[in-house]
Design a protein around this motif. Structure first.
Motif, short mmCIF file in Angstrom:
data_model
loop_
_atom_site.label_atom_id
_atom_site.label_comp_id
_atom_site.label_asym_id
_atom_site.label_seq_id
_atom_site.Cartn_x
_atom_site.Cartn_y
_atom_site.Cartn_z
N MET A 1 0.86 -1.14 -0.06
CA MET A 1 -0.04 -0.11 0.00
C MET A 1 0.99 1.17 -0.23
N SER A 2 0.55 2.08 -0.96
CA SER A 2 1.31 3.44 -0.95
C SER A 2 0.89 4.47 0.17
N ARG A 3 1.86 5.11 0.47
CA ARG A 3 1.87 6.10 1.53
C ARG A 3 1.41 7.40 0.88
N ARG A 4 0.49 8.08 1.48
CA ARG A 4 0.21 9.57 0.97
C ARG A 4 1.24 10.59 1.28
N LYS A 5 1.39 11.37 0.38
CA LYS A 5 2.41 12.62 0.73
C LYS A 5 2.08 13.22 2.08
N PRO A 6 2.83 13.69 2.87
CA PRO A 6 2.52 14.32 3.88
C PRO A 6 1.78 15.97 3.54
N ASN A 7 0.99 16.25 4.32
CA ASN A 7 0.59 17.63 3.83
C ASN A 7 1.49 18.70 4.13
N ASN A 8 1.85 19.48 3.08
CA ASN A 8 2.41 20.78 3.02
C ASN A 8 1.70 22.01 2.90
N MET A 9 1.70 22.58 4.15
CA MET A 9 0.55 23.82 4.15
C MET A 9 1.43 24.85 3.20
N ARG A 10 2.81 25.25 3.27
CA ARG A 10 3.28 26.11 2.75
C ARG A 10 3.12 25.97 1.21
N ALA A 11 3.41 24.57 0.47
CA ALA A 11 3.03 24.49 -0.76
C ALA A 11 1.58 24.52 -1.27
N ARG A 12 0.80 24.33 -0.43
CA ARG A 12 -0.86 24.61 -0.71
C ARG A 12 -1.00 26.08 -0.64
N PHE A 13 -0.57 26.70 0.28
CA PHE A 13 -0.62 28.19 0.35
C PHE A 13 -0.14 28.86 -0.82
N GLU A 14 1.05 28.46 -1.35
CA GLU A 14 1.86 29.18 -2.50
C GLU A 14 1.01 28.75 -3.69
N ARG A 15 0.33 27.75 -3.95
CA ARG A 15 -0.24 27.52 -5.27
C ARG A 15 -1.54 28.19 -5.10
N SER A 16 -2.11 28.37 -3.96
CA SER A 16 -3.30 29.27 -3.90
C SER A 16 -3.28 30.84 -4.29
N CYS A 17 -1.81 31.20 -3.93
CA CYS A 17 -1.71 32.68 -4.23
C CYS A 17 -1.36 32.81 -5.55
N ARG A 18 -0.52 32.06 -6.19
CA ARG A 18 -0.21 32.01 -7.53
C ARG A 18 -1.43 31.82 -8.44
N ALA A 19 -2.49 31.19 -7.88
CA ALA A 19 -3.64 30.94 -8.54
C ALA A 19 -4.66 32.51 -8.49
N LEU A 20 -4.39 32.98 -7.18
CA LEU A 20 -5.26 34.34 -7.21
C LEU A 20 -4.42 35.36 -7.96
N LEU A 21 -3.11 35.33 -8.25
CA LEU A 21 -2.58 36.33 -9.11
C LEU A 21 -2.84 36.13 -10.57
N SER A 22 -2.68 34.68 -10.74
CA SER A 22 -3.15 34.34 -12.56
C SER A 22 -4.56 34.72 -12.71
N THR A 23 -5.59 34.51 -11.97
CA THR A 23 -6.94 34.75 -12.19
C THR A 23 -7.30 36.28 -12.14
N ASN A 24 -6.40 37.03 -11.41
CA ASN A 24 -6.59 38.50 -11.55
C ASN A 24 -5.83 39.24 -12.52
N HIS A 25 -4.99 38.66 -13.20
CA HIS A 25 -3.95 39.10 -14.26
C HIS A 25 -3.16 40.29 -13.49
#
Length: 153
Positions: A1-25
């Protein structure tokens, strides 16, 4: 059985911020001689009101930037013209470290322009790998009032 990657809150927050910048141009615009600096949507040329979330997204993470530098001039017959260059520095930079990247190219571009014709100068920094056309950049500069700047002495 494969293990899930641990939750990386910083990486998740960074992706969220990049998406915010991208959608608002989001683009950061700086105009001299007035020193006006702000954020604008480079697609529809509307000002982005200062907000903590977008400011954090721009400033707290390193981005691959595209920087459009321009000098706006008016000749003796009243015709407008611009001298522009687009720079895409290699690597990721924090917004605080962009000054080192922009400064020399910006000074060279301003020095190349005719001081008697120069109305204003400025730059547009986009935290993404996006190339602006001359028309798009002109619309952004018009939206922030670059042609109504006082002539630099």
């Amino acid at each position: 059985m494969s293990r899930r990657k641990p939750n990386n809150m910083r990486a998740r927050f960074e992706r969220s911020c990049r998406a915010l910048l991208s959608t608002n141009h989001v683009a950061v615009v700086n105009i001299d001689p007035s020193g006006r600096q702000g954020m604008i949507n480079w697609k529809n040329c509307k000002n982005i009101p200062p907000g903590q979330r977008i400011a954090d997204a721009v400033c707290d993470f390193a981005h691959r930037w595209t920087i459009y530098l321009s000098v706006q001039c008016r000749d003796q017959w009243g015709h407008r013209y611009t001298k522009s260059v687009e720079v895409a520095p290699q690597g990721n930079y924090l917004a605080a470290h962009l000054e080192d990247v922009i400064e020399e190219t910006y000074k060279d571009l301003v020095a190349e322009s005719n001081p008697n014709h120069r109305i204003a100068s400025g730059w547009i920094a986009i935290p993404a790998e996006v190339s602006l056309t001359e028309e798009q950049a002109a619309r952004v500069f018009d939206a922030v009032g670059v042609w109504s700047q006082q002539k630099a002495a």
